[in-house]
Design an enzyme around this catalytic site. Sequence first.
Site, short mmCIF file in Angstrom:
data_model
loop_
_atom_site.label_atom_id
_atom_site.label_comp_id
_atom_site.label_asym_id
_atom_site.label_seq_id
_atom_site.Cartn_x
_atom_site.Cartn_y
_atom_site.Cartn_z
N HIS A 190 -87.80 36.25 3.76
CA HIS A 190 -86.80 35.87 4.97
C HIS A 190 -86.41 37.03 5.81
O HIS A 190 -86.47 38.15 5.37
CB HIS A 190 -85.76 35.75 5.04
CG HIS A 190 -84.39 34.80 4.65
ND1 HIS A 190 -84.90 33.65 5.68
CD2 HIS A 190 -83.67 34.87 5.90
CE1 HIS A 190 -84.10 33.54 6.34
NE2 HIS A 190 -82.71 33.98 6.04
N SER A 243 -83.57 31.61 10.73
CA SER A 243 -82.85 31.35 9.75
C SER A 243 -81.29 30.17 11.06
O SER A 243 -81.71 28.94 10.99
CB SER A 243 -81.97 32.12 9.25
OG SER A 243 -81.57 32.33 7.92
N GLU A 249 -89.07 33.47 0.35
CA GLU A 249 -87.76 33.56 1.11
C GLU A 249 -86.74 34.18 1.01
O GLU A 249 -86.33 35.48 1.14
CB GLU A 249 -87.34 32.21 1.85
CG GLU A 249 -87.96 31.63 2.75
CD GLU A 249 -87.64 31.63 4.41
OE1 GLU A 249 -87.13 33.00 4.35
OE2 GLU A 249 -88.80 31.19 5.29
#
Length: 503
Positions: A409, A186, A313
């Site tokens: 995610h 990320s 995600e």
Amino acid sequence: MDIFETTRGAVRGFRASGEVVAALGIPYAAPPFGALRFRAPAPAAPWTGVRDGTAFGPVAPQSAELPGSPAWSPGDEDILTVNVWTPAPDGGSLPVLVWIHGGAYAFGSSAQPDFDGLALARAGLVVVTLNYRLGFEGFGHVPADGRNAFPDNRGLLDQVAALRWVRENIAVFGGNPGDVTVAGQSSGAASVACLMVMDRARGLFRRAVVHSPASPHHTPDIAAATTREVAAAAGRPATWEGLAATTPEALVAASDQVVEAYRRDPGSGSRHYDPSLHAPVLDGDVLPRDPLTGLAAGAGREVDLLVCHTTEEYWLLDAVGSSAKVTTERQLGRFAADFGLPDGLVDGYRAVRPEAPVLDVYLAVFGDLLFGEYAHRLAEAQVRGGGRAFLSRFDRRREGPSGVVRAWHCADVPFAFGNVDEDCVAFLIGGAPTSADRELSRRMVAAWTGFAATGDPGWPAYDDIARQVRVWRTEEGDPRGGQGVPDVPRGLWAGVGFPLLRP
């Protein structure tokens, strides 16, 4: 007794398992407060005697309280520390993996249980994790005071300082300072991409791993405007004097206040949907150009790159309530307009999901906007610039206690670290791991280890003709029968520019 002699002093580690020794909370730079606040990292002070290395150091200023992780307490200042796990405490020259955590440049730490380096150390790596400055302390723009300039991207400078610590010290932990891989997820992955094009980081690592890299970067104008908003929320002038007189906890609270204002105002533009305030600043100095431009020009050609993103995600951000809800066609149209998405892009996503509700179409588009499409472009830019890149996607689902847990995610990280049995990741992966989950984790650990050791994760490098992509999936128990998420034509993104996606 496992004692390591670093350049600043001796550190006592502990046996994390029979064959792996860990040493935690080792300063790599001085506490960045007082006279050092808002400045580039300074060297850590040397110490006498043997420093205890059995506990993580304090986390950077933030308001987040993450499961299984320590919270920040005002007054904690010795935040620039590293942690090391080594399977060769008595010497060796093993490949090194340095991990940079994510968290929207505003939260997170190296003490999160899913970042424990034990499994990767057992696989043959010396593992280093680090803390760095977050939020305004790490990425807020501080105006010059007439005598001194204060660098933007202080969090990136902290990461460079940690990599220099690795170069100078990792040999005493059994690591090879010339065989370093830097990895992140990320905002941590986006940080790694920045490091690849930064002159200050050149030569400090030879390989890079980026999982779900976050796309936004800010211009100096955007960073300065954010400073004015945060300063106003804190009741201070947006000057060096005003900011220096504001405590770290007051800046954290003011930043949270600004975030909440964006969250509540659907007319506030693109920040309404995911109101994170900070990102790397294209300042022309620390970060002279954005990673896509730099990689395409060859800035990272000497560094092998491994890229991964998850196929769903943004469903995580929706599940934890940090993303705006978009449930009507009118809201979806406004979302597309706020981000300047080209005509037909949303319709293209809807075409491959004809039965999906509006929310799912929005989450699919937003996930690719912030992570998926950017991940592909990083790999392509690296190849265009003459470097090697490997591309993969994490596409594992399973039935959890509350329904299907998606390939969202952060879900790939505990698999790659070999930490799927940690209690704190149960939400991410949908409960206790199955035998198929453990096998998937074993394969992902092997890919990271192989890449860090040899530059080969186990599948062919990406190129513009074959476009090889490894898909991580457990077929056993997959509610889709292993068919995966529908592919969307990437040509839909042709009109979207990266990385300046914020107002």
